[in-house]
Write a protein that holds these residues in place. Structure first.
Motif, short mmCIF file in Angstrom:
data_model
loop_
_atom_site.label_atom_id
_atom_site.label_comp_id
_atom_site.label_asym_id
_atom_site.label_seq_id
_atom_site.Cartn_x
_atom_site.Cartn_y
_atom_site.Cartn_z
N HIS A 40 0.84 -1.20 0.00
CA HIS A 40 0.00 0.00 0.00
C HIS A 40 0.88 1.26 0.00
N GLY A 41 2.07 1.16 -0.56
CA GLY A 41 2.98 2.30 -0.56
C GLY A 41 3.57 2.61 0.80
N LEU A 42 3.35 1.73 1.78
CA LEU A 42 3.83 1.97 3.14
C LEU A 42 4.98 1.02 3.47
N LEU A 78 -9.54 -0.65 2.15
CA LEU A 78 -8.48 -0.81 1.14
C LEU A 78 -8.89 -1.91 0.16
N GLY A 83 -7.31 -2.72 -3.23
CA GLY A 83 -5.98 -2.94 -2.65
C GLY A 83 -5.81 -4.36 -2.14
N LEU A 94 -1.60 0.35 11.41
CA LEU A 94 -1.35 1.17 10.23
C LEU A 94 -0.72 2.51 10.59
N ALA A 95 -1.04 3.01 11.79
CA ALA A 95 -0.45 4.29 12.20
C ALA A 95 1.08 4.18 12.22
N LEU A 96 1.59 3.03 12.69
CA LEU A 96 3.04 2.83 12.70
C LEU A 96 3.59 2.90 11.28
N ILE A 98 2.17 4.22 8.53
CA ILE A 98 1.96 5.52 7.90
C ILE A 98 3.00 6.51 8.41
N ARG A 99 3.17 6.54 9.74
CA ARG A 99 4.09 7.51 10.34
C ARG A 99 5.54 7.19 9.93
N ALA A 102 6.09 8.21 6.36
CA ALA A 102 6.16 9.67 6.24
C ALA A 102 7.52 10.17 6.71
N ARG A 105 10.27 9.33 4.27
CA ARG A 105 10.23 10.23 3.10
C ARG A 105 10.76 11.62 3.46
N CYS B 74 -6.68 4.87 14.05
CA CYS B 74 -5.37 5.12 13.43
C CYS B 74 -4.88 6.53 13.76
N LEU B 78 -1.47 7.74 15.35
CA LEU B 78 -0.56 8.67 14.65
C LEU B 78 -0.17 9.78 15.63
N LEU B 81 2.44 8.69 18.08
CA LEU B 81 3.76 8.58 17.44
C LEU B 81 4.30 9.94 17.01
N ARG B 99 -4.66 4.25 -0.41
CA ARG B 99 -4.76 3.61 -1.72
C ARG B 99 -4.44 4.62 -2.83
N ALA B 102 -0.73 5.25 -2.92
CA ALA B 102 -0.01 4.10 -3.47
C ALA B 102 -0.16 4.08 -4.98
#
Lengths: 310, 310
Positions: A40-42, A78, A83, A94-96, A98-99, A102, A105, B74, B78, B81, B99, B102
């Motif tokens: 999922h790009g994560l 998703l 997805g 997911l928070a882990l 996503i964060r 981010a 990046r 989530c 976030l 974190l 999604r 991604a």
């Protein structure tokens, strides 16, 4: 300082025992990142999360992974949006990801992210990813060469395994300071993790084996194989594919040159003699980590003075 | 085919009316992307989501945005974190952003993502982002030049506004096919959206105003200002900052050169004459979209033949 080479669930449980018998801030866990992958790009880092969230007492104890009480609303959606859903990702979980993604990046290193997360979640054990570079473990199967998580989770470890390719993205360097940590450690423990795909990727980093050989600290490994089978995960097919016997003796063969002592389960007491013949000290105990008491007792066993070959 | 220039909540409600009086597959919504921004490393497209999820009957109707019954597990994590939490993102909602991000990283265009999402969610209205290029709307305030969402959501529209910078990331092109859609439309509707930051960014795309002028189709706008105030959102301070009167007459001033007809609320019936003096046809009706009946009636008003200046 005690350094622990760690994979996922087995290592996390072992560390839960260790923090009962050693001050947590004197423990450094060096965690496999070979399972890390992008979905999922994560950027998902299964072993780092399992170790961190287990030590934070947030883990789903039935599964050994994921967060206790987590929900999957996001994952369901998703799926609605086309997805992939084969890898379970809870909403909190997911928070882990996503964060982390981010921050990566934004230019953070994985080491910095891992340290930030363990601090945010109140973990006193220092958690160090083995490398800040991508170091994916690929499994060579009848279905082709695929990432470990595709082999293990998506395809449920059902493909015949021909081999394992560590650091499949190209050369990976040890995380900053890792070789120094090995040199400074007063004791080095190899957690009861998969020797091929959890400990193997750490040992394959340039300079790590040499640093371990150069260390004067006792190196104590705990066998993840009990009674000829892995407690959890795909150690058996992977060890077999690499030509190792799936037994505590097979584990001893893998670590014979590296470790001073191997802790094996009482079920395997008849293997103590052949393991000693390989030049390893042997501690026989109950290695099944049912609860806090067993975890602490196993950890204490790895701290006993059994001599050091150096 | 009926083309609707659309912002967020007002446009979404208006489209809910339109699909009651026109076959949905004959409607194309061209949606503002000036509010789009990156948060948590995810591309968030507020207006596209509001329009898509409202037409899919998934929207939280009290808020006008977000998904009905969504949870925020989530987002809470976030926050734990160290991530920003000023922009509410529900767990289901996040699936759209994850999604989308991604797919964009895989090389999809925003148009392709928007079309995929509306199909996945069962929306028959075609939904076209105004541009596939980043085209952020910046608000020039006492606190500096900030993205619209920072101005509107994070800082609650409390800063004094000096101006608006559209397409602040540099030149943006109309989405593929957008100019053709304008040329082909039998009727063009400007939804009751913020003229400055919702419709403005669409009109500012190269070729869009020219295509609208060249079109023989009637162009009918609905005033988002009723009784001298916006139904929702920060239209008032933004119109004022741009030198427009905050009234249906101010809206008429903005659209005078572009539209044939302006639909205004019955509360503003005394403005009909000065609006007509600007060269616009005027329809006076109840424009407050309380429920399905009012929405359909308003939509029907925009389909009446009131003449075309061309």
């Amino acid at each position: 300082m005690i350094l622990v080479l760690a994979g996922g669930v087995g290592a996390a449980k072992f560390l839960e025992g260790l923090v009962q018998v050693v001050p947590p801030d004197q423990i450094v866990a060096v965690v496999n990142t070979g399972d890390d992958f992008v979905l999922h790009g994560l950027m998902i880092t299964p072993d780092l999360d399992i170790v961190t969230c287990t030590l934070a007492d947030l883990i789903d104890r039935e599964q050994g992974w994921g967060l206790a009480g987590d929900t999957t609303a996001c994952l369901e959606w998703l799926g609605k949006l086309g997805g992939p859903t084969w890898f379970t990702l809870g909403d909190r979980d997911l928070a882990l990801h996503i964060r982390r993604s981010a921050l990566l990046r934004e230019g953070w290193t994985l080491s910095q992210v891992a340290d930030s997360f363990r601090q945010a979640l109140g973990v006193a054990v220092r958690i160090v990813p083995m490398s800040d570079d991508p170091a994916p473990t690929h499994i060579v199967t009848d279905a082709g060469e695929i990432h470990f998580e595709h082999y293990f989770v998506q395809r449920r470890a059902q493909d015949r395994v021909h081999g394992v390719r560590l650091h499949a993205a190209g050369p990976a360097q040890p995380a900053p300071g890792l070789l120094d940590l090995i040199a400074q450690a007063e004791r080095i423990l190899i957690a009861p993790s998969n020797p091929v795909v959890s400990i193997g990727p750490i040992l394959a980093l340039p300079g790590v084996e040499a640093a371990l050989h150069a260390s004067a600290a006792p190196i104590v490994a705990v066998s993840p194989i009990v009674g000829g089978a892995a407690i959890k995960g795909p150690a058996a097919p992977l060890m077999r594919a690499m030509g190792y016997e799936v037994s505590a003796l097979g584990i001893a063969t893998i670590y014979a040159e590296l470790a001073d002592t191997l802790v094996i389960d009482q079920q395997d007491h008849d293997l103590a003699a052949p393991i000693r013949a390989l030049g390893l000290q042997v501690v026989v105990t109950d290695t099944i980590m049912r609860g806090p008491v067993e975890k602490a007792r196993l950890a204490a066993c790895t701290l006993k003075d059994t001599g050091n070959r150096n």
